[in-house]
Every structure is written in C-alpha cells, then in structure tokens.
Write a protein that holds these residues in place. Structure first.
Motif, PDB file in Angstrom:
ATOM      1  N   ARG A 114      40.240  54.140  35.299  1.00 28.97           N
ATOM      2  CA  ARG A 114      39.774  53.096  36.214  1.00 28.97           C
ATOM      3  C   ARG A 114      39.860  53.552  37.664  1.00 28.97           C
ATOM      4  O   ARG A 114      39.012  53.186  38.491  1.00 28.97           O
ATOM      5  CB  ARG A 114      40.578  51.821  35.989  1.00 28.97           C
ATOM      6  CG  ARG A 114      40.313  51.200  34.625  1.00 28.97           C
ATOM      7  CD  ARG A 114      41.319  50.112  34.292  1.00 28.97           C
ATOM      8  NE  ARG A 114      41.249  48.991  35.217  1.00 28.97           N
ATOM      9  CZ  ARG A 114      42.291  48.226  35.534  1.00 28.97           C
ATOM     10  NH1 ARG A 114      43.491  48.498  35.036  1.00 28.97           N
ATOM     11  NH2 ARG A 114      42.133  47.219  36.359  1.00 28.97           N
ATOM     12  N   GLU A 154      39.232  43.533  41.347  1.00 29.67           N
ATOM     13  CA  GLU A 154      39.700  44.078  40.067  1.00 29.67           C
ATOM     14  C   GLU A 154      39.546  43.032  38.966  1.00 29.67           C
ATOM     15  O   GLU A 154      39.985  41.890  39.118  1.00 29.67           O
ATOM     16  CB  GLU A 154      41.174  44.470  40.196  1.00 29.67           C
ATOM     17  CG  GLU A 154      41.828  44.918  38.910  1.00 29.67           C
ATOM     18  CD  GLU A 154      43.327  45.114  39.058  1.00 29.67           C
ATOM     19  OE1 GLU A 154      43.937  45.687  38.137  1.00 29.67           O
ATOM     20  OE2 GLU A 154      43.890  44.684  40.086  1.00 29.67           O
ATOM     21  N   ASP A 185      35.369  46.955  38.600  1.00 29.12           N
ATOM     22  CA  ASP A 185      36.276  47.486  37.580  1.00 29.12           C
ATOM     23  C   ASP A 185      35.515  47.814  36.298  1.00 29.12           C
ATOM     24  O   ASP A 185      34.307  47.563  36.180  1.00 29.12           O
ATOM     25  CB  ASP A 185      37.366  46.451  37.302  1.00 29.12           C
ATOM     26  CG  ASP A 185      38.683  47.084  36.882  1.00 29.12           C
ATOM     27  OD1 ASP A 185      38.664  48.239  36.428  1.00 29.12           O
ATOM     28  OD2 ASP A 185      39.724  46.409  36.987  1.00 29.12           O
ATOM     29  N   TYR A 245      43.316  45.438  44.547  1.00 29.52           N
ATOM     30  CA  TYR A 245      43.663  45.959  43.218  1.00 29.52           C
ATOM     31  C   TYR A 245      45.180  45.983  43.076  1.00 29.52           C
ATOM     32  O   TYR A 245      45.909  46.002  44.074  1.00 29.52           O
ATOM     33  CB  TYR A 245      43.133  47.392  43.066  1.00 29.52           C
ATOM     34  CG  TYR A 245      41.844  47.530  42.284  1.00 29.52           C
ATOM     35  CD1 TYR A 245      40.679  46.880  42.697  1.00 29.52           C
ATOM     36  CD2 TYR A 245      41.783  48.318  41.151  1.00 29.52           C
ATOM     37  CE1 TYR A 245      39.494  47.032  41.988  1.00 29.52           C
ATOM     38  CE2 TYR A 245      40.596  48.480  40.434  1.00 29.52           C
ATOM     39  CZ  TYR A 245      39.455  47.828  40.857  1.00 29.52           C
ATOM     40  OH  TYR A 245      38.280  47.968  40.164  1.00 29.52           O
ATOM     41  N   LEU A 256      36.743  53.602  40.226  1.00 29.52           N
ATOM     42  CA  LEU A 256      36.806  52.939  41.529  1.00 29.52           C
ATOM     43  C   LEU A 256      36.469  53.911  42.656  1.00 29.52           C
ATOM     44  O   LEU A 256      35.735  53.562  43.594  1.00 29.52           O
ATOM     45  CB  LEU A 256      38.196  52.346  41.729  1.00 29.52           C
ATOM     46  CG  LEU A 256      38.496  51.686  43.069  1.00 29.52           C
ATOM     47  CD1 LEU A 256      37.513  50.567  43.366  1.00 29.52           C
ATOM     48  CD2 LEU A 256      39.936  51.153  43.087  1.00 29.52           C
TER      49      LEU A 256
END
Length: 247
Positions: free
Chosen positions: A202, A80, A152, A222, A206
């Motif tokens: 996000r 991340e 990310d 993360y 992902l």
C-alpha cells in the motif's frame, strides 16, 4: 470494513486488558493534538497527518483544524480506506472478510476498532475509561471529499495481490465459525507476508499516486505506521524527496 490499520501490528501481540491500556499510551492513542510532517522534492509538497484510528475527541478536532488550514493553502487530501468498490455476492463478501481477518489477525467492524456495545477493542475486553472514540468519517474531519479522494488499495485487490505473490489464503473451520466480535485465534498469516501487503504494498501504491498527481500540494491522511514507508518509497522513485523541518 474500514481501511484503517494503525493499531494492527502493535495491539495484536498484547495479551491482557491492562496491556492494552499501556500499549495505547505507548503509541499515542491518548494524544489530543495531531502533528503534520512536510515532505518535498522541489516540485511537489506533501503534508502528512499521521492518523490514529482511535483517540480522544480533542485529537480529531485538532485534525480538523489542520485539514482546514491545509485545504485553505491549496492542498488536496488523499484518504486511506480499503473499502471494496466492486459488487460482490454475499458469499464473496463473507469469504473476503474471513481472508482479511486471517491476513490482518483482527476483525474491524463497520463501526470501527472500539465496540462500545460489547466493550471490546478488536476482540479484547476493554474498559474505555478515557472516552476514546473511533476515527470519525472524513467529512467530519473537514475533508473536501469532492476535491480529495481515496487512493488506497481496496481489500479485494489487496487479497488478490497477496494470493498472487504467496498463494491462496486457506481458510479452516475456525475461520468460518469464530464470531466476528471475538479475539482472532485461528492462525494468523506470517508477519513478514502480512506486513508486505498491509504496509509495503500500500505504501508503494500511495507513492505512485503522489508521483502521478497533477496537483502540486497533497495532504495525506493515513495511519502513522505508513509514514516512514511512504517516505522510503518516494525516495526510491526520486532521490530529491526530503523531510522538511517541523513548522
């Protein structure tokens, strides 16, 4: 700026120093052992390590042990970070930082959430009696950063996506003059809109990275706030995804 937002939604509503310590305890910031959740759709295996962006040294030592074990089993690591990859002018960098602070409600310095020099946590005065530290860099956590990668959304892309969806982020005089090490008081963006970008957008990104990944074993490091959202996004794309019992 670090792309690590675990504490964002929990701490920005806390109003006093004593509340910070209580809030940190509630979200497990003092925990010394990391957990690993496992997910599978029968084809791919995902190991999720819910990261805390501040914590005791013992916690990060435990994360390293788990990372070493997973990589030995053939997992690649997803990391991340909303760090900007594009070249920006000094003015563009300042504008991006101001907009990011307005979107998140906090400023995360290059050193992390805890400022040991000014004794603050995201602008709040904080007596760090239990020796919490900022999350170490990934190579310190044992991540093979050659095989693994950051998947990310860079902050400039995140801001662009927000403005495309909700309109321009309008900065005011307070945004331009408020020191970076002080609590943000210039008018944070509405929570629903902020969450839609900081978390939902996000998480969806992902999930798509996992779907498109050629490797069958993926370890995700993360923030803990992303885990449930990621699982939801994976289930939307493939109903076969399940959360496996803890080992």
């Amino acid at each position: 700026m670090k792309g690590k937002l675990l504490l964002l939604l929990t701490l920005t509503g806390l109003l006093c120093t004593s509340c910070l310590s209580i809030g940190l305890k509630m979200i497990g910031a003092y925990d010394k052992e990391a957990t690993v959740s496992h997910y599978s759709n029968g084809d791919k295996e995902v190991a999720y390590i819910p990261m805390k962006h501040i914590g005791p040294k013992e916690f990060y030592g435990n994360v390293k042990k788990k990372v070493d074990s997973l990589q030995a089993e053939g997992y690649i690591v997803y990391m991340e970070s909303v760090r900007v990859k594009d070249s920006l002018t000094p003015q563009q960098k300042d504008t991006l930082k101001w907009k990011a602070r307005k979107l998140t409600g906090v400023n995360i310095s290059t050193s992390g959430y805890i400022d040991t020099i000014n004794k603050t946590l995201m602008g709040y005065k904080f007596k760090n009696r239990k020796g919490l530290i900022n999350q170490p860099r990934y190579f310190v956590l044992g991540v093979d950063t050659i095989k693994g990668r950051v998947v990310d959304v860079p902050m400039n892309d995140l801001i662009a996506a927000y403005e495309k969806e909700y309109g321009p982020i309008v900065l005011n005089d307070c945004d331009h003059t408020l020191p970076w090490d002080q609590k943000y008081t210039c008018g944070k963006i509405a929570g629903e809109e902020s969450n839609a970008m900081i978390l939902d957008y996000r998480n969806a990104h992902l999930a798509m990275e996992i779907i498109d990944e050629k490797n069958k074993k993926i370890a995700v490091i993360y923030g803990a706030l992303h885990e449930n959202g990621l699982y939801k996004e994976l289930k939307i794309r493939d109903s076969l995804w399940i959360k496996k019992p803890l080992r």
